[in-house]
Design an enzyme around this catalytic site. Structure first.
Site, PDB file in Angstrom:
ATOM      1  N   GLY A  34      73.157  15.789  19.367  1.00 21.64           N
ATOM      2  CA  GLY A  34      74.647  15.776  18.915  1.00 21.64           C
ATOM      3  C   GLY A  34      75.047  16.903  17.789  1.00 21.64           C
ATOM      4  N   ARG A  35      74.136  17.733  17.052  1.00 27.73           N
ATOM      5  CA  ARG A  35      74.594  18.607  16.343  1.00 27.73           C
ATOM      6  C   ARG A  35      75.207  19.634  16.709  1.00 27.73           C
ATOM      7  NH1 ARG A  35      71.799  18.490  10.778  1.00 27.73           N
ATOM      8  NH2 ARG A  35      69.978  17.114  11.166  1.00 27.73           N
ATOM      9  N   CYS A  42      64.663  20.204  10.514  1.00 29.25           N
ATOM     10  CA  CYS A  42      63.665  21.117  10.394  1.00 29.25           C
ATOM     11  C   CYS A  42      64.336  22.560  10.111  1.00 29.25           C
ATOM     12  CB  CYS A  42      62.637  21.416  11.142  1.00 29.25           C
ATOM     13  SG  CYS A  42      61.423  22.917  10.919  1.00 29.25           S
ATOM     14  N   ALA A 177      57.816  12.713  -6.848  1.00 27.25           N
ATOM     15  CA  ALA A 177      57.096  13.807  -6.880  1.00 27.25           C
ATOM     16  C   ALA A 177      56.247  14.009  -5.616  1.00 27.25           C
ATOM     17  CB  ALA A 177      56.067  13.602  -7.953  1.00 27.25           C
ATOM     18  N   GLY A 178      56.937  13.902  -4.527  1.00 29.26           N
ATOM     19  CA  GLY A 178      56.502  14.340  -3.082  1.00 29.26           C
ATOM     20  C   GLY A 178      56.682  15.641  -2.903  1.00 29.26           C
ATOM     21  N   VAL A 179      56.519  16.127  -1.515  1.00 31.92           N
ATOM     22  CA  VAL A 179      56.759  17.377  -1.092  1.00 31.92           C
ATOM     23  C   VAL A 179      58.204  18.070  -1.247  1.00 31.92           C
ATOM     24  CG1 VAL A 179      56.288  19.056   0.610  1.00 31.92           C
ATOM     25  CG2 VAL A 179      55.073  16.837   0.795  1.00 31.92           C
ATOM     26  N   GLY A 268      61.043   9.798   0.179  1.00 32.63           N
ATOM     27  CA  GLY A 268      60.429   9.533   1.387  1.00 32.63           C
ATOM     28  C   GLY A 268      61.367   9.635   2.638  1.00 32.63           C
ATOM     29  N   ARG A 269      61.148   9.548   3.802  1.00 30.32           N
ATOM     30  CA  ARG A 269      61.950   9.463   4.998  1.00 30.32           C
ATOM     31  C   ARG A 269      61.484   8.382   5.889  1.00 30.32           C
ATOM     32  NH1 ARG A 269      64.966  14.013   5.737  1.00 30.32           N
ATOM     33  NH2 ARG A 269      64.981  13.846   7.934  1.00 30.32           N
ATOM     34  N   HIS A 441      37.786  42.894   2.797  1.00 32.17           N
ATOM     35  CA  HIS A 441      37.895  43.184   1.330  1.00 32.17           C
ATOM     36  C   HIS A 441      38.867  44.015   1.198  1.00 32.17           C
ATOM     37  CE1 HIS A 441      37.092  43.059  -2.808  1.00 32.17           C
ATOM     38  NE2 HIS A 441      36.937  44.542  -2.748  1.00 32.17           N
TER      39      HIS A 441
HETATM   40  P1  NAI Z   1      56.880  11.777  -0.086  1.00 31.19           P
HETATM   41  O1  NAI Z   1      56.602  10.368   0.624  1.00 31.19           O
HETATM   42  O2  NAI Z   1      56.107  12.915   0.020  1.00 31.19           O
HETATM   43  O3  NAI Z   1      56.970  11.350  -1.637  1.00 31.19           O
HETATM   44  C1  NAI Z   1      57.837  10.342  -2.207  1.00 31.19           C
HETATM   45  C2  NAI Z   1      57.630   9.874  -3.547  1.00 31.19           C
HETATM   46  O4  NAI Z   1      58.467   9.274  -4.266  1.00 31.19           O
HETATM   47  C3  NAI Z   1      56.062   9.215  -3.792  1.00 31.19           C
HETATM   48  O5  NAI Z   1      55.396   9.892  -4.670  1.00 31.19           O
HETATM   49  C4  NAI Z   1      56.653   7.921  -4.353  1.00 31.19           C
HETATM   50  O6  NAI Z   1      55.726   7.470  -5.181  1.00 31.19           O
HETATM   51  C5  NAI Z   1      57.839   8.270  -4.984  1.00 31.19           C
HETATM   52  N1  NAI Z   1      58.905   7.103  -5.352  1.00 31.19           N
HETATM   53  C6  NAI Z   1      59.132   6.152  -4.304  1.00 31.19           C
HETATM   54  N2  NAI Z   1      59.996   5.408  -4.767  1.00 31.19           N
HETATM   55  C7  NAI Z   1      60.225   5.681  -6.456  1.00 31.19           C
HETATM   56  C8  NAI Z   1      61.103   5.343  -7.450  1.00 31.19           C
HETATM   57  N3  NAI Z   1      61.992   4.074  -7.100  1.00 31.19           N
HETATM   58  N4  NAI Z   1      61.092   5.961  -8.578  1.00 31.19           N
HETATM   59  C9  NAI Z   1      60.306   6.772  -8.646  1.00 31.19           C
HETATM   60  N5  NAI Z   1      59.449   7.351  -7.660  1.00 31.19           N
HETATM   61  C10 NAI Z   1      59.464   6.768  -6.242  1.00 31.19           C
HETATM   62  O7  NAI Z   1      58.599  11.876   0.277  1.00 31.19           O
HETATM   63  P2  NAI Z   1      59.433  13.257   0.291  1.00 31.19           P
HETATM   64  O8  NAI Z   1      59.068  14.183  -0.660  1.00 31.19           O
HETATM   65  O9  NAI Z   1      60.706  12.594   0.301  1.00 31.19           O
HETATM   66  O10 NAI Z   1      59.188  13.760   1.756  1.00 31.19           O
HETATM   67  C11 NAI Z   1      59.548  12.990   2.940  1.00 31.19           C
HETATM   68  C12 NAI Z   1      58.835  13.544   4.132  1.00 31.19           C
HETATM   69  O11 NAI Z   1      59.003  14.896   4.455  1.00 31.19           O
HETATM   70  C13 NAI Z   1      57.187  13.558   3.852  1.00 31.19           C
HETATM   71  O12 NAI Z   1      56.610  12.994   5.070  1.00 31.19           O
HETATM   72  C14 NAI Z   1      56.921  14.977   3.869  1.00 31.19           C
HETATM   73  O13 NAI Z   1      55.576  15.215   4.278  1.00 31.19           O
HETATM   74  C15 NAI Z   1      57.829  15.712   4.692  1.00 31.19           C
HETATM   75  N6  NAI Z   1      58.146  16.982   4.386  1.00 31.19           N
HETATM   76  C16 NAI Z   1      57.130  17.865   4.469  1.00 31.19           C
HETATM   77  C17 NAI Z   1      57.370  19.176   3.821  1.00 31.19           C
HETATM   78  C18 NAI Z   1      56.312  20.105   4.198  1.00 31.19           C
HETATM   79  O14 NAI Z   1      55.239  19.921   4.899  1.00 31.19           O
HETATM   80  N7  NAI Z   1      56.120  21.361   3.489  1.00 31.19           N
HETATM   81  C19 NAI Z   1      58.601  19.600   3.285  1.00 31.19           C
HETATM   82  C20 NAI Z   1      59.592  18.427   2.965  1.00 31.19           C
HETATM   83  C21 NAI Z   1      59.275  17.357   3.418  1.00 31.19           C
END
Ligand code: NAI
Length: 462
Positions: A34-35, A42, A177-179, A268-269, A441
């Site tokens: 749909g986009r 991604c 502090a996630g990804v 998170g997602r 090396h």
């Molecule tokens: P995440 O699940 O990695 O991290 C979310 C963080 O938010 C957790 O540490 C959680 O404890 C914290 N949190 C939740 N509620 C909170 C609150 N009320 N107050 C404070 N902290 C809170 O989610 P993120 O970073 O949003 O990523 C979503 C998805 O996208 C992940 O599954 C990730 O693997 C994927 N992704 C992967 C990438 C990569 O592989 N390089 C890049 C971007 C996303």
């Protein structure tokens, strides 16, 4: 009514890769999107645009911090944000057009619009209904909402809005502090913003090896990102251009508030399944709102499959791709396979973080005996020459058999280095197998070999 062997709903890395594999297997295939452009989250608002901004901002960092030392003199570049966004858009365009080309090359029809499944064997797109022997749902995910926080994609943004801010904020508060939080936080820190990350848990990047979490956080702090840990965000108040982030500190239950120009919600997602008609079809869901599938990615409704972020497992593009190929093979009568024990994870900060397999924590939980081989990039000549001595390679191997069980890397090109270990693990290699493999090396890869040597007699340069 057009008739297909397979219709795939969603053109992200899971969907489009699956479509190509179906075509390669001789199946008449269509993809629904749909986009305006193919490639899903991604390519359009995720992995690819964020990497463009990470690359550009890293170049600025190098110019500001390391050029003079290398004898490269002159004024450091200043940021033309509009041009940086144009560069990012161009990068997106090249990639999405590339996918469109691949669809044409493989004779895959693009059914433009949002799809739904009115009944088994039928996909509705706009006013048209198409017939398909097999349907694959690859509709991906969307940012999870946070109670008390309303996203306007201007002052309070998800990763989507964070990729196209009007200007670089003075103060960015990142929730989570996630990804996503750490990658985009790094971008804005390097571009001059003050960045504060508020995290609910006591450690960053949940699920990662604890030693890596600690070291990674130290490096980010050294780069100027500040962290408020053990803090639950309760609500965000906004005016037109500012925000107040309210949170509760766990250690003393105190209520705190911090001001921000922009707030990035990165908590998170969740699977994106809206409008597909799953309930009416009786498709089983997991408790966490994911589509439940069997070992062959088939739902409880025969002929309907699901892959990627809508099902269980890490929400990673490459995991979706693997499932896409495997599901296509399965539908074509072959044996599709995904080794869920060897799915790498990469964080594209600087330094990068790469991991695969077990962590020390998961091994302890399982009561398994293991050994650790560790090597610091400080002992790697190439890393020292390139100002990249921060970090290490850590390999976990079975204490008795020496079989590699997992690896964790913080350091230069960690996202590429990790694949040497993925291949080794796929082949059931021991740490000694890796240690006996000649490594050129001077390369960063030597640090991987040194960590493997450290599982045996010991590293050479430590
Ligand atoms: P995440 O699940 O990695 O991290 C979310 C963080 O938010 C957790 O540490 C959680 O404890 C914290 N949190 C939740 N509620 C909170 C609150 N009320 N107050 C404070 N902290 C809170 O989610 P993120 O970073 O949003 O990523 C979503 C998805 O996208 C992940 O599954 C990730 O693997 C994927 N992704 C992967 C990438 C990569 O592989 N390089 C890049 C971007 C996303």
């Amino acid at each position: 009514m057009a008739s297909y062997d397979v219709i795939i709903i969603g053109s992200g890395p899971g969907g489009y890769v699956c479509a190509i594999r179906c075509a390669q297997r001789g199946l008449k295939t269509a993809i629904v999107e749909g986009r305006e452009t193919l490639g899903g989250t991604c390519l359009n608002v995720g992995c690819i645009p964020s990497k463009a901004l990470l690359h550009a901002s890293h170049m600025l960092h190098e110019a500001e911090h390391n050029f003079a030392t290398m004898g490269l003199k002159g004024k450091s570049p200043s940021v033309d944000w509009k041009q940086m966004l144009t560069y990012k858009e161009d990068t997106i365009g090249q990639n999405t057009k590339g996918v469109e080309f691949l669809m044409k090359k493989n004779k895959i029809d693009w059914l433009k619009g949002w799809g739904s499944i009115p009944e088994v064997g039928r996909v509705k797109v706009g006013d048209e209904v198409h017939e398909a022997k097999s349907i694959i749902i690859a509709s991906g995910s969307e940012p999870a909402s946070l109670p008390g926080v309303e996203v306007d994609e201007k002052v309070v943004v998800t990763s989507t809005g964070a990729l196209e801010l009007g200007k670089i904020p003075k103060k960015l508060v990142v929730i989570g502090a996630g990804v996503i939080g750490l990658e985009l936080g790094s971008v804005y820190k390097r571009l001059g913003a003050e960045v504060e990350v508020i995290e609910f848990l006591d450690a960053i990047t949940p699920g990662m090896d604890a030693e890596v979490q600690r070291q990674f956080q130290k490096i980010l702090v050294k780069q100027g990102i500040s962290f408020t840990m053990g803090a639950a965000v309760q609500k965000v108040e906004t005016t037109k251009t500012k925000a107040k982030v309210h949170y509760k500190l766990r250690k003393d239950d105190s209520d705190q508030v911090v001001d921000a120009d922009v707030v990035l919600v990165a908590t998170g997602r969740k699977p994106y399944v809206e409008g597909l008609g799953l309930e009416a079809l009786g498709i089983k869901m997991t408790k966490r709102g994911q589509i439940a599938v069997d070992a062959h990615w088939q739902t409880n409704v025969p002929g309907i499959y699901a892959i990627g972020d809508v099902i269980e497992g890490p929400m990673l593009a490459h995991k979706a791709e693997d499932e896409g190929m495997a599901a296509a093979d399965q539908i074509a009568g072959h044996h599709g396979h995904v080794n869920y024990g060897v799915i790498p994870g990469v964080i594209y900060t600087h330094p990068e973080v790469g991991n695969v397999g077990e962590t020390e924590e998961t091994l302890k939980e399982q009561g398994r005996k293991y050994k650790v081989g560790k090597f610091s990039f400080m002992g790697n000549g190439r890393a020292k020459a390139n100002f990249a001595g921060d970090g290490f390679v850590k390999i976990l191997a079975d204490a008795e058999t020496d079989r590699i069980l997992g690896a964790h890397i913080i350091g230069p090109a960690a996202g590429d280095l990790i694949h040497e270990i993925c291949v080794a693990m796929e082949f059931g290699a021991s740490a000694e197998d890796l240690a006996l493999t000649c490594h050129a090396h001077p390369t960063y890869s030597e640090a991987v070999r040194e960590a493997a040597l450290a599982c045996g007699l010991g590293a050479i340069h430590a």
